[in-house]
Write an enzyme that holds these catalytic residues in place. Sequence first.
Site, short mmCIF file in Angstrom:
data_model
loop_
_atom_site.label_atom_id
_atom_site.label_comp_id
_atom_site.label_asym_id
_atom_site.label_seq_id
_atom_site.Cartn_x
_atom_site.Cartn_y
_atom_site.Cartn_z
N GLY A 57 47.44 63.46 5.61
CA GLY A 57 48.32 62.42 5.24
C GLY A 57 47.54 61.03 5.36
O GLY A 57 48.17 60.08 4.70
N ALA A 58 46.46 61.19 6.01
CA ALA A 58 45.64 59.77 5.78
C ALA A 58 45.21 59.27 4.42
O ALA A 58 45.16 58.32 4.22
CB ALA A 58 44.41 59.73 7.03
N GLY B 164 56.54 32.55 29.29
CA GLY B 164 58.08 32.93 29.10
C GLY B 164 58.46 33.12 27.75
O GLY B 164 57.59 33.45 26.84
N GLY B 165 59.69 33.10 27.12
CA GLY B 165 60.02 33.45 25.92
C GLY B 165 59.39 32.53 24.89
O GLY B 165 59.30 32.98 23.83
C1 HXC Z 1 59.56 20.79 33.11
C2 HXC Z 1 57.25 21.13 33.55
C3 HXC Z 1 57.29 22.49 33.14
C4 HXC Z 1 58.47 22.89 32.73
C5 HXC Z 1 55.43 21.73 33.55
N1 HXC Z 1 56.15 20.77 33.71
N2 HXC Z 1 56.12 22.82 33.18
N3 HXC Z 1 58.41 20.23 33.48
N4 HXC Z 1 59.66 22.11 32.79
N5 HXC Z 1 58.62 24.31 32.07
C6 HXC Z 1 55.60 19.67 34.50
C7 HXC Z 1 55.44 19.49 35.90
O1 HXC Z 1 56.50 19.35 36.61
C8 HXC Z 1 54.51 18.32 35.95
O2 HXC Z 1 55.10 17.06 35.97
C9 HXC Z 1 53.58 18.07 34.81
O3 HXC Z 1 54.53 18.91 33.49
C10 HXC Z 1 52.29 18.98 34.81
O4 HXC Z 1 52.46 20.23 35.32
P1 HXC Z 1 51.52 20.66 36.49
O5 HXC Z 1 52.23 21.92 37.07
O6 HXC Z 1 51.17 19.66 37.35
O7 HXC Z 1 50.31 21.02 35.56
P2 HXC Z 1 49.24 22.44 35.96
O8 HXC Z 1 48.78 22.40 37.15
O9 HXC Z 1 48.33 22.13 34.93
O10 HXC Z 1 50.07 23.44 35.49
C11 HXC Z 1 50.63 23.56 34.22
C12 HXC Z 1 51.58 24.91 34.05
C13 HXC Z 1 52.66 24.76 35.30
C14 HXC Z 1 50.98 26.30 34.20
C15 HXC Z 1 52.27 25.10 32.80
O11 HXC Z 1 53.39 23.41 35.29
C16 HXC Z 1 53.72 25.75 35.27
O12 HXC Z 1 53.44 26.83 35.77
N6 HXC Z 1 55.02 25.29 34.88
C17 HXC Z 1 56.14 26.36 34.79
C18 HXC Z 1 55.91 27.26 33.58
C19 HXC Z 1 57.06 28.15 33.46
O13 HXC Z 1 57.49 29.16 34.17
N7 HXC Z 1 57.93 27.78 32.42
C20 HXC Z 1 59.09 28.37 32.03
C21 HXC Z 1 58.69 29.41 31.29
S1 HXC Z 1 60.28 30.33 30.86
P3 HXC Z 1 54.80 15.75 36.70
O14 HXC Z 1 55.96 14.96 36.52
O15 HXC Z 1 54.31 16.19 38.01
O16 HXC Z 1 53.53 15.61 35.92
C22 HXC Z 1 60.51 29.71 29.49
C23 HXC Z 1 61.71 30.30 28.60
C24 HXC Z 1 61.72 29.91 27.31
O17 HXC Z 1 59.93 29.08 28.91
C25 HXC Z 1 62.94 30.89 26.79
C26 HXC Z 1 62.66 30.79 25.33
C27 HXC Z 1 63.83 31.90 24.76
#
Ligand code: HXC
Length: 521
Positions: free
Chosen positions: A416-417, A187-188
């Site tokens: 130019g280079a 994500g971001g």
């Molecule tokens: C809350 C999260 C989380 C998140 C993971 N967890 N990502 N909790 N918010 N973003 C938690 C899970 O619920 C889980 O909790 C524990 O972390 C481990 O995650 P798993 O999924 O079991 O691990 P794994 O299989 O290794 O996968 C890891 C992962 C996956 C690939 C990171 O969790 C995932 O796809 N997460 C979401 C990624 C995502 O889309 N993030 C948002 C991006 S947008 P428990 O309690 O079960 O242990 C963003 C916006 C930012 O970030 C903007 C900035 C401007």
Amino acid sequence: MIADTTSGLPVHRMRPLVARPATEAGHRPSGPAAAAGAPPAAAEAAAPTLADARSRIEALVDPESFEEFGSRVRHRTVAFDMARKRPAGDGVVTGHARIAGRPIGLFAQDPGALGGSLGEMHAAKILQVMRQAERARTPVVGIIDSGGARIQEGVAALDGYGGIFHGNVRLSGRVPQVSVVLGPCAGGAAYSPALTDIVIMRRTGAHMFLTGPRVVQAVTREDVTAADLGGADVHSRHSGLAHLVADDSAGALELASQVLSYLPGSCWEPAPMGVPAPAEAMPALPDNPRASYDVRKVVRGIVDAGSFLELQPRYARNLVTGFARIEGRPVGVVANQPMALAGVLDIASSEKGARFVRLCDAFGLPLVVLVDTPGFLPGSKQESGGVIRKGAKLLYAFAEATVPRVTVVLRKAFGGAYIVMNSRSLGADAVFCWPDAEMAVMGADAAVDVIFRRELRDAPHRQAELVERYRAEAMAPHLPAERLSVDEIIAPERTRAAVAASLRSLAGAVRLGFRHDNLPQ
Ligand code: HXC
């Protein structure tokens, strides 16, 4: 550092590391990442185990130098049953430490605590590292392994990222910022490393993308794995986001300390001197002026042996950039690479060069520029893609740079280079060329075609003679040397001595202090 003779890419020797019980191969054995095709870190099964934040910090910093703060911080979210999941530290370990005796601020996200996801307090801890680094004028190293914005915290998590981006920009050009990406960076969130000076990725298991495979599938119907979307290969070859890639976490952390060894703690400090070493032997260029060769061998014939660390070695390969040392003094090297696209400049290489030049200028590293380029890549694709705008960035970066700048024209510099590659008129402090170097508005064949068009129509057999005449009267190196566009024509084997002497004489020209940021190009 040693060279991998098969790929020509740098390979790094590892320091002994403190082993921890868990293995990275066993880290996240299943789940969405695995289902999405993220390759398990099988290659690391036998490697030292660096699966959690603390062992990673321990591997990076001087023994017993890490001072943690914020270890008792917990989030204050109650939504979605979060009150029952409040790990101490809130998924990130923060503090300060020393690397090779020099102070740094650092944070390491812990994938074992709430997936390393970033919420309000997690972000507050990282911001505190940045604030301290700004006050103490020390580099910041971030070890990234995070599920991104903590979903349960909503806008508070997004604002946390906003604060970090703001912090990255505030520190830019003031203290070096290095990101080591060892896991997901989705994500971001991926914008924070992109705002830092150097991004290092682990070859497997590290992924950086704005939208993950599932969202991509849902929105565009494209089936793509996490690795194909944002793995180290993608970012080292195609996007140029990753400056360096290591086979495992230990290697990635080792690279971070290596990068810092070339950089000062801040723009207010001189770069750290290393132990001087002689250069390797200068190779002879091929007799055929059109034959390609690897300019990195020429770089190694100038810089201290073993000191060259190439950055982005697989991206925009027609321009080589990297850190090195000459007589122990850190420098930035920019060199056209005749082995790739004949060393032309194009959109990607202009952007790559521009950001590197600005990085070196921001932190007071003199620039050593090796020129062998036929010019800018012609064609509608480049023009419509903005080669003028992007080439202008490289031009701007050189013209703006106040660090000592030394240019060596090895073989050819046209059009130019010639100007863009740190020419005298752009403010180069010293310009040398080799005896067979050719500098002109364009290559001989193209030039003769333009200026002798009429003569050639009547007497096409005169082509070779006119080309020879153009070479002698418009391209020979004594011509720019007579006008001080070139200071001296030097034998190749004298290059190191000449460059080193220039850098020594220009040492006083490095002005400490804030010059400019390191805006992503
Ligand atoms: C809350 C999260 C989380 C998140 C993971 N967890 N990502 N909790 N918010 N973003 C938690 C899970 O619920 C889980 O909790 C524990 O972390 C481990 O995650 P798993 O999924 O079991 O691990 P794994 O299989 O290794 O996968 C890891 C992962 C996956 C690939 C990171 O969790 C995932 O796809 N997460 C979401 C990624 C995502 O889309 N993030 C948002 C991006 S947008 P428990 O309690 O079960 O242990 C963003 C916006 C930012 O970030 C903007 C900035 C401007």
